[in-house]
Design a protein around this motif. Structure first.
Motif, mmCIF file in Angstrom:
data_model
loop_
_atom_site.group_PDB
_atom_site.id
_atom_site.type_symbol
_atom_site.label_atom_id
_atom_site.label_comp_id
_atom_site.label_asym_id
_atom_site.label_seq_id
_atom_site.Cartn_x
_atom_site.Cartn_y
_atom_site.Cartn_z
ATOM 1 N N VAL A 1 8.052 2.331 3.975
ATOM 2 C CA VAL A 1 7.843 1.040 3.279
ATOM 3 C C VAL A 1 8.613 -0.007 4.061
ATOM 4 C CG1 VAL A 1 8.372 -0.250 1.181
ATOM 5 C CG2 VAL A 1 7.512 2.096 1.023
ATOM 6 N N MET A 2 8.015 -1.170 4.185
ATOM 7 C CA MET A 2 8.695 -2.205 4.945
ATOM 8 C C MET A 2 10.019 -2.567 4.280
ATOM 9 S SD MET A 2 7.206 -5.813 6.208
ATOM 10 C CE MET A 2 7.780 -6.682 4.794
ATOM 11 N N ASP A 3 11.006 -2.584 5.126
ATOM 12 C CA ASP A 3 12.339 -2.933 4.634
ATOM 13 C C ASP A 3 12.370 -4.405 4.277
ATOM 14 O OD1 ASP A 3 14.984 -3.549 4.259
ATOM 15 O OD2 ASP A 3 15.648 -1.993 5.678
ATOM 16 N N GLU A 4 12.617 -4.699 2.974
ATOM 17 C CA GLU A 4 12.521 -6.092 2.524
ATOM 18 C C GLU A 4 13.607 -6.979 3.110
ATOM 19 O OE1 GLU A 4 11.144 -6.668 -1.812
ATOM 20 O OE2 GLU A 4 11.418 -4.503 -1.474
ATOM 21 N N THR A 5 14.752 -6.351 3.338
ATOM 22 C CA THR A 5 15.850 -7.167 3.843
ATOM 23 C C THR A 5 15.620 -7.552 5.294
ATOM 24 O OG1 THR A 5 17.035 -5.144 4.395
ATOM 25 C CG2 THR A 5 17.547 -6.170 2.280
ATOM 26 N N LYS B 1 0.836 -1.210 0.000
ATOM 27 C CA LYS B 1 0.000 0.000 0.000
ATOM 28 C C LYS B 1 0.872 1.263 0.000
ATOM 29 C CE LYS B 1 -2.192 -0.862 3.909
ATOM 30 N NZ LYS B 1 -1.609 -2.172 4.294
ATOM 31 N N SER B 2 1.795 1.304 0.966
ATOM 32 C CA SER B 2 2.636 2.500 1.077
ATOM 33 C C SER B 2 3.453 2.673 -0.188
ATOM 34 C CB SER B 2 3.561 2.387 2.286
ATOM 35 O OG SER B 2 2.793 2.210 3.458
ATOM 36 N N THR B 3 3.950 1.553 -0.714
ATOM 37 C CA THR B 3 4.729 1.600 -1.952
ATOM 38 C C THR B 3 3.899 2.240 -3.068
ATOM 39 O OG1 THR B 3 5.810 -0.444 -1.269
ATOM 40 C CG2 THR B 3 6.055 0.203 -3.577
ATOM 41 N N LEU B 4 2.668 1.809 -3.188
ATOM 42 C CA LEU B 4 1.806 2.327 -4.250
ATOM 43 C C LEU B 4 1.546 3.826 -4.063
ATOM 44 C CD1 LEU B 4 -0.092 2.025 -6.665
ATOM 45 C CD2 LEU B 4 -1.892 1.283 -5.082
ATOM 46 N N ARG C 1 -3.291 -6.063 -7.043
ATOM 47 C CA ARG C 1 -1.821 -6.060 -7.131
ATOM 48 C C ARG C 1 -1.306 -7.395 -7.637
ATOM 49 N NH1 ARG C 1 -0.022 -1.917 -3.775
ATOM 50 N NH2 ARG C 1 2.000 -2.281 -4.781
ATOM 51 N N ASP C 2 -0.125 -7.359 -8.200
ATOM 52 C CA ASP C 2 0.536 -8.541 -8.771
ATOM 53 C C ASP C 2 -0.359 -9.243 -9.789
ATOM 54 O OD1 ASP C 2 2.596 -7.858 -7.198
ATOM 55 O OD2 ASP C 2 2.609 -9.679 -5.953
ATOM 56 N N HIS C 3 -0.954 -8.399 -10.627
ATOM 57 C CA HIS C 3 -1.820 -8.941 -11.668
ATOM 58 C C HIS C 3 -0.960 -9.647 -12.708
ATOM 59 C CE1 HIS C 3 -4.661 -8.240 -15.270
ATOM 60 N NE2 HIS C 3 -5.150 -9.214 -14.528
HETATM 61 P P1 GDP Z 1 2.178 -2.071 3.189
HETATM 62 O O1 GDP Z 1 2.405 -2.649 4.509
HETATM 63 O O2 GDP Z 1 0.939 -2.564 2.586
HETATM 64 O O3 GDP Z 1 2.283 -0.600 3.203
HETATM 65 O O4 GDP Z 1 3.339 -2.593 2.235
HETATM 66 P P2 GDP Z 1 4.713 -1.908 1.877
HETATM 67 O O5 GDP Z 1 4.537 -0.842 0.872
HETATM 68 O O6 GDP Z 1 5.439 -1.535 3.130
HETATM 69 O O7 GDP Z 1 5.454 -3.104 1.185
HETATM 70 C C1 GDP Z 1 5.599 -4.345 1.815
HETATM 71 C C2 GDP Z 1 6.541 -5.151 1.016
HETATM 72 O O8 GDP Z 1 5.990 -5.491 -0.244
HETATM 73 C C3 GDP Z 1 7.840 -4.441 0.737
HETATM 74 O O9 GDP Z 1 8.919 -5.319 0.925
HETATM 75 C C4 GDP Z 1 7.712 -4.035 -0.717
HETATM 76 O O10 GDP Z 1 8.951 -3.996 -1.418
HETATM 77 C C5 GDP Z 1 6.826 -5.106 -1.301
HETATM 78 N N1 GDP Z 1 6.063 -4.703 -2.432
HETATM 79 C C6 GDP Z 1 5.684 -3.419 -2.718
HETATM 80 N N2 GDP Z 1 4.947 -3.416 -3.829
HETATM 81 C C7 GDP Z 1 4.829 -4.695 -4.252
HETATM 82 C C8 GDP Z 1 4.181 -5.310 -5.334
HETATM 83 O O11 GDP Z 1 3.537 -4.663 -6.184
HETATM 84 N N3 GDP Z 1 4.280 -6.665 -5.416
HETATM 85 C C9 GDP Z 1 4.944 -7.363 -4.486
HETATM 86 N N4 GDP Z 1 4.978 -8.660 -4.624
HETATM 87 N N5 GDP Z 1 5.606 -6.836 -3.470
HETATM 88 C C10 GDP Z 1 5.538 -5.494 -3.346
#
Ligand code: GDP
Ligand code: MG
Length: 684
Positions: A85-89, A71-74, A192-194
């Motif tokens: 945005v959640m740190d992926e690592t 969500k935040s990413t979008l 998402r991820d369509h």
């Molecule tokens: P939120 O908690 O919904 O706000 O999600 P975040 O924006 O913080 O993202 C959570 C994780 O999902 C992060 O590690 C992002 O890199 C990842 N992410 C963001 N956008 C997408 C996407 O379109 N597809 C996938 N699969 N992962 C995504």
């Protein structure tokens, strides 16, 4: 009334006001912290975002969906915001709460909700529900974020969330708004991820059907049983590719989606006017704080009441600001007015301050709840007018004073010299005086008030009358005095002449002269008095005074001629003329054959007859008898009381006897002297 949060969290790259350049910045602000407290910095933040004066020309969008669904990413990609945005690592959870940011290049406030996924973790569904309530009550567009693979999972977490949204929505918006329309919200589903194998249209149909099912299973309050999903929501759908696996495509689709938030001309423009919550931008913070307060205390969210509370708060603030400026303008004029000055153009200034204040109020407050706006406006008007009213009244009083001063001055100037017409002088001075007052008073009037100057004008007219009357009285007095002096001068010689020529009609002659002089004086008075506009009564009074004064002048002259010494001299002269001179005016030389005794007796008795003649003003001709009313006192000179009959008496009875005996002694001396002179002449 609102509990203030303690922590202010701005995690943005911009920090501190001093460094903030002019124009909008894009700082992120936390509005609800992880303790579920509202953080009151939003008001200032909206100012810093430069949205404070936007009125209704702004939009709010919020996001809704499971944890970690991008969500935040979008939002960041769509609006240029910088939500965490959640740190992926590290797969670290971001801080719980609600965040807000201004979108770059648009008048849009973006809300991001961070929370634990209560449903999956079995915790804190409370926050989820509250944030949904909060988002719905304030946003026009709610982005519902979900993975493609969640579509159709009717029992899944998302559907649970949606059920929450719908229920909440009915609770908030079940009732119509004050202006009678249903509050609508756009639900924009972001899939998402369509992957692309299932076309969007199919996904859309599935979701729509699911939503419908949810709607039907909703427990609705009895009065809202037959309400449809479409009564409250418009649905819109967008599919986005995988952000990592199809990064470019993701980016271009997001940019495409962004246009739907920006381009008002597009048919699929998302911020339709019907979605707007009609909260003026400068009231958003207060409104949200109120909403959150209600949400927190689990009260039924009553939006009309919230809007009214908001309106009261904001209208008060706006009114106070307008009033402050107004007072600053009005204050400097207070002292001069109090010190008696007539302020040039006061009315013009008052009208400008008043309409300025109302314009400022109207500009900002008219966007709020109309009933409240109007009520507070009436309050403001009455405060403005009660501030202006003393200035107006003071101005009137000062105008009154100043006009009266000019009136007096003009009266004095007009009455200089001899040949003026008093009535004309008064009329001209009065007209100019009233005009001056009226010009000033009319200028000072302010439209919309019930002020008037009639009372003050009446007071002024009264005082003009009093001053004019006083002038007239002074003038009459002067005139009467002048006429009196004139009579005095003219009566003097005739009185002296006649009193030195004792004869039976002596008083007739004196009174004839007196009558003539008095008649002349009276007609002189009446000619002059015409221009004074004196009343008949006033003329009567003046004439009476004039008559009395003339009479007293006559009487004074008579007194002067009849003092003991003067009168005894007259008697002696009279006697001598008869005793010491013969009928031819030749001095007598007594001879023994002369009847001294007989001559003496005759001359003495003739002289004694004069005393009763002088003792009383008593003409032979009855028509000449003069009379005056007796009265207590003279109103112009306030002399002692006046008793006319007494003034006719010159000598009292005792005085007559006294004078007779004194004269007899004198006469006796002449007799003895005559005898001696004869004896001596015989002896020679
Ligand atoms: P939120 O908690 O919904 O706000 O999600 P975040 O924006 O913080 O993202 C959570 C994780 O999902 C992060 O590690 C992002 O890199 C990842 N992410 C963001 N956008 C997408 C996407 O379109 N597809 C996938 N699969 N992962 C995504
Ligand atoms: Mg997030």
């Amino acid at each position: 009334p609102y509990k203030r949060g303690t922590a202010m969290a701005i995690n943005g790259h911009v920090n501190g006001d001093a460094a903030t350049p002019k124009g909008p910045n894009y700082e992120r602000v936390q509005i609800i912290n992880d303790e579920k407290q509202f953080i009151p910095e939003l008001t200032q933040q909206i100012e810093r975002w430069d949205l404070h004066s936007a009125g209704f020309d702004y939009d709010i969008v919020a996001v809704f969906g499971s944890q970690s669904t991008g969500k935040s990413t979008l939002l960041n990609r769509l609006f240029g915001t910088n939500f965490d945005v959640m740190d992926e690592t590290r797969r670290q959870q971001t801080t719980k709460g609600i965040w807000m940011c201004r979108a770059k290049g648009m008048n849009v406030m973006v809300m991001d909700v961070e929370g634990t996924d209560g449903r999956e973790r079995g915790e804190d569904q409370d926050f989820e529900r509250k944030s949904a309530l909060f988002s719905l009550a304030s946003s026009e567009v709610l982005i519902v974020n979900l993975w493609e693979h969640q579509v159709g999972l009717y029992q899944g977490a998302n559907m649970g969330l949606l059920k929450t949204v719908f229920e909440v929505n009915l609770g908030i918006f079940g009732k119509k708004t004050a202006d009678g329309r249903n509050q609508r919200t756009l639900l924009l589903f972001a899939i998402r991820d369509h992957i692309g194998t299932t076309p969007l249209a199919n996904l859309q149909a599935t979701l729509t059907a699911d939503l419908q099912k949810i709607w039907e299973t909703l427990s609705k309050p009895p009065e809202l049983q037959d309400r449809q999903l479409s009564d409250y929501f418009d649905l819109s759908f967008v599919a986005l590719p995988h952000k990592i696996l199809a990064a470019d495509k993701f980016e271009s689709e997001v940019q495409e989606l962004r246009k739907r938030f920006m381009d008002k001309g597009r048919e699929d423009y998302v911020f339709k006017p019907a979605y707007h919550k009609r909260i003026p931008a400068d009231g958003v913070a207060f409104y949200m704080e109120g909403i959150w307060e209600q949400v927190q205390t689990n009260k039924d969210l009553d939006l009309p009441t919230q809007q009214e509370l908001l309106a009261q708060f904001r209208c008060d603030e706006i009114s106070a600001a307008a009033l402050t400026e107004f007072n600053e303008q009005a204050k400097p004029q207070r002292r001069p007015i109090e010190s008696g000055k007539v302020i040039e153009n006061l009315g013009g200034m008052m009208r400008a301050w008043r309409s300025g204040a109302l314009e400022r109020y109207d500009r900002d407050a008219s966007r709020y709840h109309q009933g409240v706006y109007k009520r507070k406006r009436a309050d403001l008007v009455s405060v403005l007018d009660s501030t202006l009213s003393p200035l107006f009244l003071g101005q009137l009083k000062n105008l009154h004073k100043a006009s009266l001063v000019t009136f007096k001055k003009e009266m004095l100037e007009g009455m200089r010299g001899e040949n003026y017409n008093f009535a004309e002088v008064v009329a001209a001075a009065r007209e100019r005086c009233e005009k001056r007052f009226l010009d000033g008073a009319q200028e000072a009037l302010v439209e919309g008030t019930d002020w008037n100057y009639e009372e003050e004008l009446e007071l002024l007219r009264n005082e003009i009358r009093i001053v004019a009357d006083q002038c007239r009285k002074d003038e009459t007095k002067k005139m009467v005095n002048a006429i009196e002096r004139n009579i005095k001068k003219q009566i003097s010689d005739p009185v002296e002449i006649w009193l030195n020529k004792p004869q039976p009609d002596m008083w007739d002659e004196i009174l004839k002269v007196f009558r003539e002089l008095l008649e002349k004086a009276e007609s002189m008075y009446l000619t002059k008095a015409k221009s004074f506009n004196c009343t008949d009564e006033e003329n009567e009074t003046s004439l009476a005074i004039l008559r009395k004064r003339a009479w007293l002048a006559l009487r004074a002259k008579v007194d002067e001629q009849t003092t003991d010494a003067a009168f005894l001299t007259k008697l002696r002269t009279h006697f001598e003329e008869r005793f010491r001179y013969d009928e031819h005016g030749v001095p007598r030389v007594w001879k023994p054959s002369d009847d001294i005794d007989g001559a003496f007796k005759k001359a003495r008795d003739q002289t004694l007859e004069l005393i009763p003649l002088y003792s009383r003003i008593n003409p032979i001709d009855g028509t000449l008898e003069y009379s005056l009313p007796s009265e207590e006192s003279d109103p112009l000179s306030s002399t002692d009381e006046f008793d006319f009959p007494a003034t006719l008496v010159i000598f009292s009875e005792t005085k007559i006897l006294d004078l007779m005996s004194r004269f007899r002694r004198d006469a006796d001396a002449y007799y003895v002297e005559a005898k001696r002179s004869m004896v001596s002449s015989v002896a020679q």
